[in-house]
Write a protein that holds these residues in place. Structure first.
Motif, mmCIF file in Angstrom:
data_model
loop_
_atom_site.group_PDB
_atom_site.id
_atom_site.type_symbol
_atom_site.label_atom_id
_atom_site.label_comp_id
_atom_site.label_asym_id
_atom_site.label_seq_id
_atom_site.Cartn_x
_atom_site.Cartn_y
_atom_site.Cartn_z
ATOM 1 N N UNK A 182 10.605 -26.059 74.607
ATOM 2 C CA UNK A 182 9.404 -26.151 75.442
ATOM 3 C C UNK A 182 8.865 -24.815 75.908
ATOM 4 N N UNK A 183 9.765 -23.894 76.254
ATOM 5 C CA UNK A 183 9.263 -22.648 76.856
ATOM 6 C C UNK A 183 8.386 -21.851 75.907
ATOM 7 N N UNK A 184 8.629 -21.997 74.615
ATOM 8 C CA UNK A 184 7.809 -21.237 73.662
ATOM 9 C C UNK A 184 6.351 -21.644 73.709
ATOM 10 N N UNK A 185 6.117 -22.905 74.092
ATOM 11 C CA UNK A 185 4.740 -23.376 74.179
ATOM 12 C C UNK A 185 3.955 -22.573 75.214
ATOM 13 N N UNK A 186 4.667 -22.020 76.187
ATOM 14 C CA UNK A 186 4.009 -21.311 77.281
ATOM 15 C C UNK A 186 3.668 -19.870 76.916
ATOM 16 N N UNK A 187 4.233 -19.380 75.809
ATOM 17 C CA UNK A 187 3.994 -17.985 75.430
ATOM 18 C C UNK A 187 2.932 -17.941 74.326
ATOM 19 N N UNK A 188 1.779 -17.287 74.608
ATOM 20 C CA UNK A 188 0.750 -17.188 73.568
ATOM 21 C C UNK A 188 1.326 -16.550 72.302
ATOM 22 N N UNK A 189 0.835 -16.920 71.179
ATOM 23 C CA UNK A 189 1.279 -16.459 69.856
ATOM 24 C C UNK A 189 2.569 -17.177 69.452
ATOM 25 N N UNK A 190 3.583 -17.153 70.315
ATOM 26 C CA UNK A 190 4.834 -17.842 70.006
ATOM 27 C C UNK A 190 4.606 -19.353 69.964
ATOM 28 N N UNK A 191 3.890 -19.845 70.956
ATOM 29 C CA UNK A 191 3.600 -21.283 71.041
ATOM 30 C C UNK A 191 2.803 -21.760 69.842
ATOM 31 N N UNK A 192 1.728 -21.013 69.523
ATOM 32 C CA UNK A 192 0.885 -21.388 68.379
ATOM 33 C C UNK A 192 1.696 -21.389 67.098
ATOM 34 N N UNK A 193 2.537 -20.367 66.974
ATOM 35 C CA UNK A 193 3.356 -20.242 65.767
ATOM 36 C C UNK A 193 4.300 -21.423 65.643
ATOM 37 N N UNK A 194 4.911 -21.814 66.760
ATOM 38 C CA UNK A 194 5.888 -22.909 66.715
ATOM 39 C C UNK A 194 5.208 -24.224 66.359
ATOM 40 N N UNK A 195 4.054 -24.480 67.019
ATOM 41 C CA UNK A 195 3.371 -25.746 66.761
ATOM 42 C C UNK A 195 2.946 -25.829 65.295
ATOM 43 N N UNK A 196 2.413 -24.710 64.777
ATOM 44 C CA UNK A 196 1.971 -24.726 63.373
ATOM 45 C C UNK A 196 3.161 -24.916 62.438
ATOM 46 N N UNK A 197 4.284 -24.265 62.765
ATOM 47 C CA UNK A 197 5.477 -24.425 61.931
ATOM 48 C C UNK A 197 5.894 -25.889 61.891
ATOM 49 N N UNK A 198 5.802 -26.557 63.053
ATOM 50 C CA UNK A 198 6.180 -27.979 63.101
ATOM 51 C C UNK A 198 5.224 -28.806 62.259
ATOM 52 N N UNK A 199 3.931 -28.504 62.401
ATOM 53 C CA UNK A 199 2.943 -29.261 61.616
ATOM 54 C C UNK A 199 3.232 -29.113 60.125
ATOM 55 N N UNK A 200 3.486 -27.873 59.709
ATOM 56 C CA UNK A 200 3.661 -27.619 58.278
ATOM 57 C C UNK A 200 4.957 -28.222 57.760
ATOM 58 N N UNK A 201 5.976 -28.282 58.622
ATOM 59 C CA UNK A 201 7.236 -28.891 58.206
ATOM 60 C C UNK A 201 7.101 -30.389 58.091
ATOM 61 N N UNK A 202 6.071 -30.932 58.768
ATOM 62 C CA UNK A 202 5.933 -32.378 58.801
ATOM 63 C C UNK A 202 6.690 -32.981 59.963
ATOM 64 N N UNK A 203 7.188 -32.138 60.888
ATOM 65 C CA UNK A 203 7.839 -32.659 62.078
ATOM 66 C C UNK A 203 6.786 -33.256 62.993
ATOM 67 N N UNK A 204 7.180 -34.213 63.834
ATOM 68 C CA UNK A 204 6.180 -34.815 64.722
ATOM 69 C C UNK A 204 5.663 -33.804 65.749
ATOM 70 N N UNK A 205 4.347 -33.865 66.007
ATOM 71 C CA UNK A 205 3.727 -32.980 66.996
ATOM 72 C C UNK A 205 3.071 -33.860 68.046
ATOM 73 N N UNK A 206 3.438 -33.639 69.302
ATOM 74 C CA UNK A 206 2.893 -34.502 70.360
ATOM 75 C C UNK A 206 1.640 -33.858 70.951
ATOM 76 N N UNK A 207 0.946 -34.646 71.782
ATOM 77 C CA UNK A 207 -0.236 -34.129 72.463
ATOM 78 C C UNK A 207 0.108 -32.939 73.320
#
Lengths: 249, 391
Positions: free
Chosen positions: B331-356
């Protein structure tokens, strides 16, 4: 009309032991009436530029008051700015914009627009004798050309009050004469002009009133004749030197 | 409102006439995708071609006729290595692996002794390492074949030797290999957002101070809020355009890839492009405001470039940081700009579930910080030290 009473401004640089206080203005007072050119005369570092910056509302006075057309510079800066045209020491242009676009930007920021604004720009360029440059980008303009564009930019909203900080610095004879003609024209139109300078011939040729400022204080306010009479000197330069630096300089 | 529009119009025209801006935007946007993909595809196809190379290098092949026979049955062409191959590998001049057969190899086998072979390679070089693993696999395979024959001769069921069977199943990402190379997209896209904004952000702040146009500008009866907002919108436009160009160039390059292995590892279509834009859009707004704030402290272009280079480095390091530290999704990575975006995109590309929450939190953080940065700038523009100190 511009009325300045006992303005003071101190700048502080550094902290702790390196703290330095510079008393730029220690009590400047003068009145500049409409339909006249008032010269702010003083040696370098006398506080002329700081006084003009306080009048343009960008520097807050520590004490004293200044009114431009009846509006107080500290309390009503927006009203003051609306009736003020300033040609400051900094007169940078946007080099990728044409002369017309530079002037238009300021006109639009002041709520002007349309054909009226374009006509006004062309008229100013004609008066200031740079019409052929109007559609050219300002990159590579000479000092005189830049100054003319900057002046047109400052006058685009036909301000009642005009401040000019050493406008003829770095100008050649032809440009300086064009500038002087423009200032005379503005005076005839009933505008209130204040300009700072240390060029005596210019002051003598243009101004009815002089305000002598040295070390941040007003030393004299009145006509050139009054200044000469007070110091018993025949030339303005001698009168100024005696007043600003004391006798024997 | 009309003042704001005036400022935006002026800044956009000014920037659009700046060749440096266009050069950076175009180069970043158009070149980054294809070049990255080209490098990756070269790397992958080199690996693949080596892995599937029909040639194997065997030193002293004459000492092991049955092994050579096995290799040839596997469809390999046995060749002798060049002379002094060990020195060549040591010196890094030789990007392959060599199977070395000692003298007396066949004798050892006949007498039931453990027969040794050596595979020379350079583990620092991916291609050499892959080739070595292939050779090792081949030799082991032949060894198993020999062992089986020996057991059968002695009447033993070979199944006795394999009491346990393991099957490797990946359940982590349902897209599997389809996303292996997509981690490159946020890496390049994040930096492109910064680079697109950089030139205009500096020109609109430090540039105004350097050329002495800030002081006369502020003498107009215009609110500092309108000035800051107008400039910021123009910078955002450049940042977003560069980002869109980069994402588009990735999408187009992804469609044009011919290599099967690569296109399987780089499935970047419309949906992925849309996601990337949605996640990085708010980041562009923050980058624009942040760069402007940093550059406003500078009195010249030069000084501003020095200050903003920290921002550029931080943004380019963030995604690789999470890779090297093997940060787990948290969760904490979501709060850090660049890190958060990177993590969310990595999840999307992996096909892992992404919540609102995963989508909204990084965006909200960016918007909040953007507001703070813009507010700080309106305050700074009222400071005499900023308005009058020139470069």
């Amino acid at each position: 009309m511009i009325r300045v009473e006992a303005l003071t401004k101190t700048f502080v640089t550094g902290r702790g032991r390196q703290r330095v206080e510079v008393h730029a203005v220690r009590g400047v007072s003068f009145t500049a009436p409409d339909g006249a050119i008032t010269a702010l005369l003083g040696p370098n570092g006398a506080g002329k530029t700081t006084t003009l910056r306080m009048l343009s509302t960008l520097v807050k006075p520590d004490s004293g008051t200044a009114q431009v057309g009846g509006a107080d510079v500290a309390r009503e800066p927006t009203t003051v700015k609306a009736t003020l045209g300033v040609l400051s020491d900094a007169r940078g242009l946007y080099t990728r914009l044409t002369a017309r676009e530079n002037i238009r930007y300021y006109g639009e920021l002041r709520g002007l627009g349309g054909d009226a604004l374009e006509a006004r720009i062309t008229a100013l360029a004609t008066l200031l004798e740079f019409e052929p440059l109007l559609e050219r980008r300002t990159e590579g303009f000479s000092t005189g050309e830049k100054l003319k564009v900057a002046l047109a930019r400052a006058l685009v909203h036909d301000p009642q009050h005009v401040l000019l900080d050493e406008p003829t610095n770095g100008l050649d004879v032809v440009s300086a004469r064009a500038l002087r003609r423009m200032l005379s024209r503005l005076r005839e139109a009933g505008k209130c002009l204040v300009f700072s300078s240390h060029v005596m011939q210019e002051v003598e040729a243009l101004c009815e009133r002089v305000v002598v400022v040295a070390k941040g204080q007003t030393l004299h306010e009145g006509t050139i004749a009054e200044l000469k009479a007070r110091t018993a000197q025949a030339s303005l330069e001698d009168a100024f030197v005696e007043l600003a630096f004391g006798q024997g300089v | 409102m009309s003042q704001l529009a005036t400022v935006v119009k002026k800044e956009v025209i000014d920037a659009a006439r700046d060749r440096r801006v266009w050069l950076v935007v175009l180069v970043t946007a158009l070149v980054s995708g294809p070049v990255t993909l080209l490098l990756v595809s070269k790397f992958m196809s080199d690996l693949k071609s080596r892995a599937e190379a029909r040639e194997v290098l065997v030193d002293n092949a004459a000492a092991a006729p049955r092994l050579v026979n096995f290799l040839e049955r596997q469809g390999r062409m046995v060749k002798a290595p060049p002379p002094d191959v060990r020195e060549a590998i040591e010196a890094g001049r030789f990007d392959d692996a060599v199977l070395v057969i000692p003298p007396g190899f066949e004798d050892d086998l006949l007498h039931g002794k453990l027969a040794d072979v050596t595979v020379l390679h350079d583990a620092n070089r991916a291609q050499s390492l892959t080739a070595a693993m292939t050779l090792d696999r081949l030799v082991t395979g032949w060894g198993q074949e020999l062992g089986l024959q020996r057991l059968l001769v002695r009447g033993v069921d070979p199944a006795l030797l394999r009491p346990v069977r393991s099957t490797v199943v990946s359940v982590g990402a349902n897209r599997g290999g389809a996303s292996r190379m997509l981690f490159l997209v946020p890496l390049v896209a994040l930096v492109s957002a910064v680079i697109g904004a950089l030139a205009i952000a500096i020109d609109a702040t430090a540039g105004e101070r350097e050329r002495g146009s800030l002081e006369p500008l502020l003498m107009n009866p215009v609110s500092t809020a309108a000035l800051v907002l107008g400039k910021w919108l123009a910078v955002c436009l450049a940042s977003l355009l560069t980002l869109m160009g980069t994402v588009t160039s990735f999408a187009v390059a992804g469609q044009l890839v011919r290599d099967e292995g690569l296109s399987a590892a780089f499935q970047f279509g419309l949906a992925e492009a849309g996601f990337t834009l949605a996640v990085l859009g708010p980041f562009c707004l923050l980058v624009s405001a942040g760069l402007m704030l940093a550059a406003l402290f500078a009195r010249s272009h030069k000084e501003a470039q020095a200050i903003t280079s920290y921002v550029v480095s931080l943004v380019s390091i963030a995604p690789s940081l999470s890779m090297f530290l093997s940060l787990q999704d948290s969760g904490w990575q979501l709060l850090v700009p660049a890190l958060g975006q990177n993590m969310v995109l990595a999840r999307v590309f992996r096909g892992s579930p992404v919540s609102g929450v995963d989508l909204l939190v990084p965006a909200a953080v960016c918007l909040a910080l953007t507001a703070l940065a813009l507010l700080a700038q309106t305050r700074l523009l009222a400071r005499e030290a900023i308005v009058f100190a020139r470069g």
